[in-house]
Design a protein around this motif. Structure first.
Motif, mmCIF file in Angstrom:
data_model
loop_
_atom_site.group_PDB
_atom_site.id
_atom_site.type_symbol
_atom_site.label_atom_id
_atom_site.label_comp_id
_atom_site.label_asym_id
_atom_site.label_seq_id
_atom_site.Cartn_x
_atom_site.Cartn_y
_atom_site.Cartn_z
ATOM 1 N N ASP A 168 0.831 -1.197 0.000
ATOM 2 C CA ASP A 168 0.000 0.000 0.000
ATOM 3 C C ASP A 168 0.872 1.255 0.000
ATOM 4 O O ASP A 168 1.074 1.898 1.032
ATOM 5 C CB ASP A 168 -0.913 -0.031 1.222
ATOM 6 N N LEU A 169 1.411 1.616 -1.168
ATOM 7 C CA LEU A 169 2.202 2.830 -1.285
ATOM 8 C C LEU A 169 2.259 3.282 -2.738
ATOM 9 O O LEU A 169 1.829 2.587 -3.649
ATOM 10 C CB LEU A 169 3.608 2.646 -0.715
ATOM 11 N N ASP A 170 2.807 4.479 -2.939
ATOM 12 C CA ASP A 170 2.919 5.065 -4.269
ATOM 13 C C ASP A 170 4.373 5.080 -4.721
ATOM 14 O O ASP A 170 5.295 5.214 -3.903
ATOM 15 C CB ASP A 170 2.392 6.504 -4.273
ATOM 16 N N VAL A 171 4.560 4.969 -6.018
ATOM 17 C CA VAL A 171 5.875 5.084 -6.648
ATOM 18 C C VAL A 171 5.924 6.419 -7.368
ATOM 19 O O VAL A 171 5.118 6.668 -8.271
ATOM 20 C CB VAL A 171 6.115 3.932 -7.648
ATOM 21 N N LEU A 172 6.837 7.294 -6.972
ATOM 22 C CA LEU A 172 6.979 8.599 -7.606
ATOM 23 C C LEU A 172 7.847 8.451 -8.855
ATOM 24 O O LEU A 172 8.951 7.911 -8.795
ATOM 25 C CB LEU A 172 7.598 9.595 -6.635
ATOM 26 N N ILE A 173 7.340 8.955 -9.984
ATOM 27 C CA ILE A 173 8.001 8.787 -11.273
ATOM 28 C C ILE A 173 8.386 10.155 -11.833
ATOM 29 O O ILE A 173 7.537 11.042 -11.956
ATOM 30 C CB ILE A 173 7.075 8.073 -12.276
ATOM 31 N N CYS A 174 9.650 10.316 -12.186
ATOM 32 C CA CYS A 174 10.109 11.531 -12.843
ATOM 33 C C CYS A 174 10.564 11.172 -14.252
ATOM 34 O O CYS A 174 11.284 10.185 -14.445
ATOM 35 C CB CYS A 174 11.269 12.164 -12.078
ATOM 36 N N ALA A 175 10.160 11.969 -15.236
ATOM 37 C CA ALA A 175 10.504 11.673 -16.619
ATOM 38 C C ALA A 175 10.224 12.860 -17.506
ATOM 39 O O ALA A 175 9.357 13.687 -17.205
ATOM 40 C CB ALA A 175 9.708 10.467 -17.120
ATOM 41 N N GLU A 176 10.951 12.953 -18.619
ATOM 42 C CA GLU A 176 10.655 13.935 -19.655
ATOM 43 C C GLU A 176 9.557 13.418 -20.585
ATOM 44 O O GLU A 176 8.796 14.192 -21.149
ATOM 45 C CB GLU A 176 11.920 14.224 -20.475
ATOM 46 N N ASP A 177 9.509 12.105 -20.738
ATOM 47 C CA ASP A 177 8.621 11.435 -21.685
ATOM 48 C C ASP A 177 7.380 10.947 -20.937
ATOM 49 O O ASP A 177 7.451 9.987 -20.167
ATOM 50 C CB ASP A 177 9.387 10.268 -22.315
ATOM 51 N N ARG A 178 6.232 11.597 -21.161
ATOM 52 C CA ARG A 178 5.014 11.244 -20.424
ATOM 53 C C ARG A 178 4.517 9.838 -20.799
ATOM 54 O O ARG A 178 3.940 9.150 -19.958
ATOM 55 C CB ARG A 178 3.909 12.272 -20.699
#
Length: 231
Positions: free
Chosen positions: A166-176
Motif C-alpha cells: 500500500d504505497l505510491d511510486v513517484l516517477i520523474c521523466a521527460e517522456d510522459r
C-alpha cells in the motif's frame, strides 16, 4: 482529475530486465513483479550468479513457472522490453555506460540512490548531473530514461508473507508516455500506484528523500513508504 488506473497502458506482455537484480532492491523488485505475473529477467555481471538468484526467486510463493530467468547484463539489456537499473551507486556510471548500445530505444528506469552512510546515518551524495537518473539520461541519449522505484523498502518487496503493498511510486521523466508505462508496471503490484512527480530534474529530491525514509525505518523498525493524498 484523480488517479485512474484504467487509463494506463497494458504492460502485461512486456519483459522487464533488472540490471543489478542480485542485489537487495533488484531482487525485491524482481520477486514482486514476477509474482504479479510480469516476465522478468535478472541481470548481473556474472550470468551464473544471476541465474542462481532467478532460481531462488522462482521458488518463492506466487511465482509462476518460467516467469523469471537470469543472465549476463548485456543479454538481459538486449533481450528485455523495459530495463530497471538497480546497481549500487559506485558502479552506476560504469554499468550504464557499458550498456548504452543494448539499451538504445528502450525505456530505462533508474532506481539508484546516491547515498552515503556514516555514524550519523544516511545522507545524499552530490552528483554532477544532478541525480543518478540524470546521469543515466546523459549516458543513454538514445534511451527513454525515467526515475522510479527509488524509495521502496527492499525487505518489504522481498517478504513473501506480504501480498499487497500500500504505497505510491513517484516517477520523474521527460517522456510522459514512458512515465505512463512505468506507472502501469507499478500498478501490476496489488495496491501500488505509479504517480507522475515531475520532470527528470526533480529526481534528485526523491533520491535524496530515500535517506530520510531509511532513517525513519531504522528509528521505528518499520518499512515506511510514500502515499500521495487527494488523488
Amino acid at each position: 482529475m484523480g488517479y485512474d488506473a484504467s487509463t494506463l497502458p497494458d504492460v502485461s506482455g512486456l519483459t522487464v530486465g533488472i540490471i543489478g537484480g542480485t542485489g537487495d532492491q533488484g531482487r525485491g523488485l524482481a520477486y514482486r513483479l514476477a509474482r504479479a505475473g510480469q516476465p522478468v529477467r535478472i541481470g548481473s555481471r556474472d550470468g551464473t550468479r544471476a541465474a542462481a538468484a532467478a532460481k531462488e526467486i522462482a521458488a518463492l510463493p506466487g511465482v509462476a513457472a518460467g516467469a523469471i530467468s537470469g543472465d549476463g547484463n548485456d543479454e538481459v539489456a538486449g533481450g528485455s522490453d523495459l530495463v530497471i537499473i538497480a546497481v549500487p551507486w559506485d558502479g552506476h556510471e560504469a554499468t550504464v555506460t557499458a550498456l548504452r548500445d543494448p539499451l538504445a530505444g528502450k525505456i530505462v528506469v533508474d532506481c539508484v540512490n546516491p547515498l552515503g552512510f556514516d555514524k550519523q546515518g544516511p545522507y545524499p551524495l552530490p552528483v554532477a548531473q544532478g541525480s543518478a537518473a540524470q546521469q543515466a539520461a546523459a549516458l543513454l541519449p538514445d534511451s527513454r530514461v525515467c526515475a522510479a522505484f527509488n524509495h521502496l523498502s527492499a525487505p518489504l518487496l522481498a517478504d513473501p508473507k506480504i501480498e499487497r503493498i500500500d504505497l505510491d511510486v513517484l516517477i520523474c521523466a521527460e517522456d510522459r508516455e514512458a512515465a505512463a508505462v512505468v506507472a502501469a508496471l507499478a500498478a501490476r503490484i496489488p495496491d501500488m500506484r505509479g504517480i507522475y512527480a515531475g520532470r527528470l530534474r526533480n529526481a534528485h529530491q526523491i533520491e535524496a528523500f530515500t535517506a530520510n525514509l531509511i532513517a525513519i525505518n531504522r528509528r521505528y523498525k518499520a518499512h515506511s513508504g510514500v502515499r500521495v493524498t487527494d488523488l
